[in-house]
Design a protein around this motif. Structure first.
Motif, PDB file in Angstrom:
ATOM      1  N   ALA A  20    -106.104  62.472  47.154  1.00 46.83           N
ATOM      2  CA  ALA A  20    -106.996  63.626  46.974  1.00 46.83           C
ATOM      3  C   ALA A  20    -106.773  64.266  45.608  1.00 46.83           C
ATOM      4  O   ALA A  20    -107.733  64.640  44.923  1.00 46.83           O
ATOM      5  CB  ALA A  20    -106.767  64.649  48.085  1.00 46.83           C
ATOM      6  N   GLY A  21    -105.518  64.359  45.201  1.00 45.59           N
ATOM      7  CA  GLY A  21    -105.211  64.927  43.887  1.00 45.59           C
ATOM      8  C   GLY A  21    -105.763  64.096  42.748  1.00 45.59           C
ATOM      9  O   GLY A  21    -106.303  64.637  41.774  1.00 45.59           O
ATOM     10  N   PHE A  70    -108.388  62.016  42.887  1.00 41.64           N
ATOM     11  CA  PHE A  70    -109.845  62.126  42.885  1.00 41.64           C
ATOM     12  C   PHE A  70    -110.285  63.496  42.381  1.00 41.64           C
ATOM     13  O   PHE A  70    -111.316  63.612  41.722  1.00 41.64           O
ATOM     14  CB  PHE A  70    -110.428  61.832  44.262  1.00 41.64           C
ATOM     15  N   TRP A  71    -109.508  64.545  42.679  1.00 45.42           N
ATOM     16  CA  TRP A  71    -109.833  65.879  42.166  1.00 45.42           C
ATOM     17  C   TRP A  71    -109.744  65.886  40.636  1.00 45.42           C
ATOM     18  O   TRP A  71    -110.586  66.463  39.955  1.00 45.42           O
ATOM     19  CB  TRP A  71    -108.889  66.921  42.765  1.00 45.42           C
ATOM     20  N   ARG A  72    -108.710  65.218  40.103  1.00 41.81           N
ATOM     21  CA  ARG A  72    -108.566  65.143  38.643  1.00 41.81           C
ATOM     22  C   ARG A  72    -109.738  64.378  38.021  1.00 41.81           C
ATOM     23  O   ARG A  72    -110.290  64.801  36.997  1.00 41.81           O
ATOM     24  CB  ARG A  72    -107.248  64.474  38.277  1.00 41.81           C
ATOM     25  N   TYR A 132    -112.697  64.126  39.275  1.00 40.82           N
ATOM     26  CA  TYR A 132    -113.874  64.992  39.386  1.00 40.82           C
ATOM     27  C   TYR A 132    -113.885  66.021  38.254  1.00 40.82           C
ATOM     28  O   TYR A 132    -114.933  66.270  37.652  1.00 40.82           O
ATOM     29  CB  TYR A 132    -113.901  65.707  40.735  1.00 40.82           C
ATOM     30  N   ALA A 153    -112.173  63.310  47.118  1.00 37.53           N
ATOM     31  CA  ALA A 153    -111.039  64.240  47.134  1.00 37.53           C
ATOM     32  C   ALA A 153    -111.044  65.058  48.421  1.00 37.53           C
ATOM     33  O   ALA A 153    -110.004  65.229  49.064  1.00 37.53           O
ATOM     34  CB  ALA A 153    -111.096  65.158  45.910  1.00 37.53           C
TER      35      ALA A 153
END
Length: 90
Positions: free
Chosen positions: A18-19, A21-23, A25, A37
């Protein structure tokens, strides 16, 4: 004992994904990365809750409902991404 350890590994892996994919994004502003994420975060939190329950049951409907939400989020993001018309090159 080993089940708790393995659930911890799954939680760690899900939240790490998740971290990442957040980065991605934040770098690209692509909503597909945001959906991934969110789905991994939901799954990680779901597994963490499963770890904290006294007598967990894998067949519990609420467990499957949370997983269904995460998978539908991914499916919706993939469909939305494929329906967009790409910008034409000049």
């Amino acid at each position: 004992m080993i089940v708790g350890f393995l659930l911890g590994v799954i939680v760690t892996g899900s939240l790490t994904a998740a971290g990442f994919f957040w980065r991605f994004y934040r770098q690209t502003r692509d909503s597909l990365f945001l959906a991934f994420a969110a789905a991994f975060a939901i799954e990680g939190i779901n597994r963490m809750a499963f770890l904290l329950i006294d007598k967990p049951s894998e067949g519990s409907p609420i467990i499957y409902l949370v997983r269904l939400v995460a998978f539908l989020l991914l499916l919706g993001a993939i469909v939305a991404k494929n329906r967009r018309v790409p910008a034409r090159k000049k």
